[in-house]
Design a protein around this motif. Structure first.
Motif, short mmCIF file in Angstrom:
data_model
loop_
_atom_site.label_atom_id
_atom_site.label_comp_id
_atom_site.label_asym_id
_atom_site.label_seq_id
_atom_site.Cartn_x
_atom_site.Cartn_y
_atom_site.Cartn_z
N ALA A 1 38.48 42.19 40.13
CA ALA A 1 38.92 42.28 39.00
C ALA A 1 40.60 42.49 39.03
N GLU A 2 40.96 42.93 40.10
CA GLU A 2 42.38 43.21 40.10
C GLU A 2 43.14 41.99 40.19
N ILE A 3 42.78 41.29 41.33
CA ILE A 3 43.27 40.04 41.81
C ILE A 3 43.40 39.05 40.23
N SER B 1 56.35 41.57 35.68
CA SER B 1 56.36 40.40 34.84
C SER B 1 56.55 39.06 35.45
N GLU B 2 57.54 39.21 36.72
CA GLU B 2 57.91 38.03 37.42
C GLU B 2 56.77 36.90 37.79
N ARG B 3 56.99 35.88 38.01
CA ARG B 3 56.07 34.90 38.53
C ARG B 3 56.06 35.36 40.04
N LEU B 4 54.72 35.03 40.32
CA LEU B 4 54.27 35.12 41.90
C LEU B 4 55.20 34.27 42.66
N SER B 5 55.42 34.42 44.00
CA SER B 5 55.92 33.31 44.76
C SER B 5 54.60 32.67 45.13
N LEU B 6 54.92 31.26 45.46
CA LEU B 6 54.01 30.32 45.96
C LEU B 6 52.97 30.76 47.08
N GLY B 7 53.45 31.75 48.09
CA GLY B 7 52.61 32.12 49.19
C GLY B 7 51.95 33.07 48.79
N VAL B 8 52.34 34.01 47.85
CA VAL B 8 51.37 35.27 47.48
C VAL B 8 50.35 34.63 46.60
N ALA B 9 50.53 33.93 45.58
CA ALA B 9 49.74 33.30 44.79
C ALA B 9 48.35 32.58 45.46
N ALA B 10 48.86 31.89 46.72
CA ALA B 10 47.80 31.01 47.53
C ALA B 10 47.00 32.09 48.25
N ARG B 11 47.76 33.02 48.61
CA ARG B 11 46.80 34.17 49.57
C ARG B 11 46.16 34.93 48.60
N LEU B 12 46.50 35.31 47.54
CA LEU B 12 45.76 35.79 46.59
C LEU B 12 44.30 35.18 46.27
N SER B 13 44.56 34.10 45.93
CA SER B 13 43.37 33.06 45.64
C SER B 13 42.39 33.07 46.69
N ARG B 14 42.73 33.03 48.14
CA ARG B 14 42.14 33.09 48.91
C ARG B 14 41.37 34.32 49.29
N TYR B 15 41.83 35.36 49.03
CA TYR B 15 41.09 36.76 49.06
C TYR B 15 40.31 36.59 48.11
N LEU B 16 40.45 36.22 47.03
CA LEU B 16 39.55 36.22 45.82
C LEU B 16 38.31 35.58 46.26
N GLN B 17 38.39 34.37 47.02
CA GLN B 17 37.44 33.58 47.10
C GLN B 17 36.34 34.05 48.10
N VAL B 18 36.91 34.84 48.97
CA VAL B 18 36.17 35.67 50.32
C VAL B 18 35.38 36.84 49.44
N LEU B 19 36.14 37.44 48.57
CA LEU B 19 35.48 38.42 48.21
C LEU B 19 34.15 38.28 46.96
N ILE B 20 34.34 37.15 46.30
CA ILE B 20 33.21 36.87 45.66
C ILE B 20 32.16 36.32 46.63
N GLN B 21 32.54 35.64 47.54
CA GLN B 21 31.40 35.31 48.44
C GLN B 21 30.68 36.63 49.08
N ILE C 1 47.88 41.08 54.28
CA ILE C 1 46.96 41.50 53.04
C ILE C 1 47.29 42.77 52.58
N ARG C 2 47.20 43.93 53.36
CA ARG C 2 47.75 45.17 52.70
C ARG C 2 49.08 45.28 52.16
#
Lengths: 213, 213
Positions: free
Chosen positions: A78-80, A9-29, A54-55
DNA sequence: TAGATTGTTAATCGATTAACAATC
DNA sequence: TAGATTGTTAATCGATTAACAATC
């Protein structure tokens, strides 16, 4: 705390949130390209993030992958989205209906991530009343009303540098807390407001350094 | 090695080069606004980089600041350009003369950093032969010739996603090693080529997470 | 089974931050 | 002098990387 950067339930760290967003963008593409699975190695080559990283990022939230196979593109999207809590739709307003504004309005780039451009604002009487796609161009005088009525959470500035601070001030006054700035203007805003300024030349400079050096 | 990340003749680390580029961008904008000095604190608020980090990055290369005053904007611009070895002019080519291409061509964003757009390419016969500002729109058939003649080091893609991979392939074949991709397409290129893909929605997603959470 | 790739550990390196003397 | 801000140190935290057993 067994998972550094990971979270229940903790907040993500800045780095993790930024990287997850990036993964998401590539996944959608990748999904648009018809891919059904993707390996951490492939994600790495497209995001410029190390595959182990990433892993590690993903395993902090569950076991999403299949050994020997990779990650399911759909399920990982969906998970991200669940992790980033951005599964919903969000309304955004675009300022400036010039070349840049029209380019933004006609691209999928925001829509793919659940951002709907509900209004475009411009000062030019020639443009007000027209539409870009389905989206009406309104007078900037309606800013406050539209922001309130349409629950706008993000303002995207595609206006000339001279006009950017004024629009930002009005957005702040109207309680918008996230501003995406495509102009070159350095914006002064209160600390509770997040500004992201797009600076393509910065990335170019830095890419070029490694090319030249 | 007394200065971690700093360098004499050594290559900069990725992080340092990226941050220096970012400082440079803000400094140039601050200069346009008539600022003569700037403190690490102000730079921090505009770059989202910690002020101690900024002082540390800079002090690795010399004593550029004045205690109690800050850094001279002009002199710091010059110093960072020296460090990044990007004091010179570089020629770039822009692909796509649609809304986005025209927006890029008419902005200062690349020119401010020493990048000159020497040619715009498009496939549409209606556009070829026209100009955007001073820059001629050429047929994409001339790509190889122009790249060689004009010493193009960077290709900027503002074409539809479907066309992006083709242009990238031709740029790679013509020995361009840095590609800036404004399309959504995930580009396949050999390892010696650097691709930067612009993903505004990624930054938005991530900003929104901290806003919502 | 053989090959591929995840999930995870351990070691290292760079980034971040607070603190503060030096000095403009 | 007083206030501000740099340059620098030291401590901590997160990112990076190699390596590899587990397992699909």
């Amino acid at each position: 705390m067994s998972r550094p950067g990971g979270a229940g339930s903790e907040r993500l760290s800045l780095g993790v949130a930024a990287r997850l967003s990036r993964y998401l963008q590539v996944l959608i593409q990748a999904r648009k390209m018809g891919r059904e699975t993707i390996s951490s190695q492939e994600l790495a080559s497209w995001t410029h993030v190390n595959s182990t990283q990433i892993r590690r990022d993903l395993s902090g939230f569950g076991k999403f992958g299949k050994r020997g196979v990779g990650y399911g593109v759909d399920s990982l999207v969906a998970e991200i989205r669940k992790i980033l809590q951005t599964s919903g739709q969000h309304n955004i307003a675009l300022f400036g209906a010039g070349n840049l504004g029209q380019a933004i309005a006609s691209s999928d780039i925001f829509a793919d991530h659940g951002f709907t451009i509900v209004s475009i604002f411009d000062t030019s009487p020639k443009l007000v009343g027209k539409k870009v796609g389905d989206v009406p161009i309104r007078s900037i005088d309606d800013l406050e009303k539209v922001v309130a009525d349409e629950e706008i959470v993000v303002g995207v500035l595609a206006v000339p540098a001279e006009a950017a601070q004024d629009v930002a001030d009005r957005l702040v006054a109207a309680d918008v807390r996230v501003i995406f700035n495509y102009s070159e203007q350095l914006l002064d805003v209160p600390p509770e407001v997040t500004v992201h300024t797009s600076s393509p030349a910065v990335d170019l400079l830095y890419a070029l350094y490694f090319y030249l050096a």
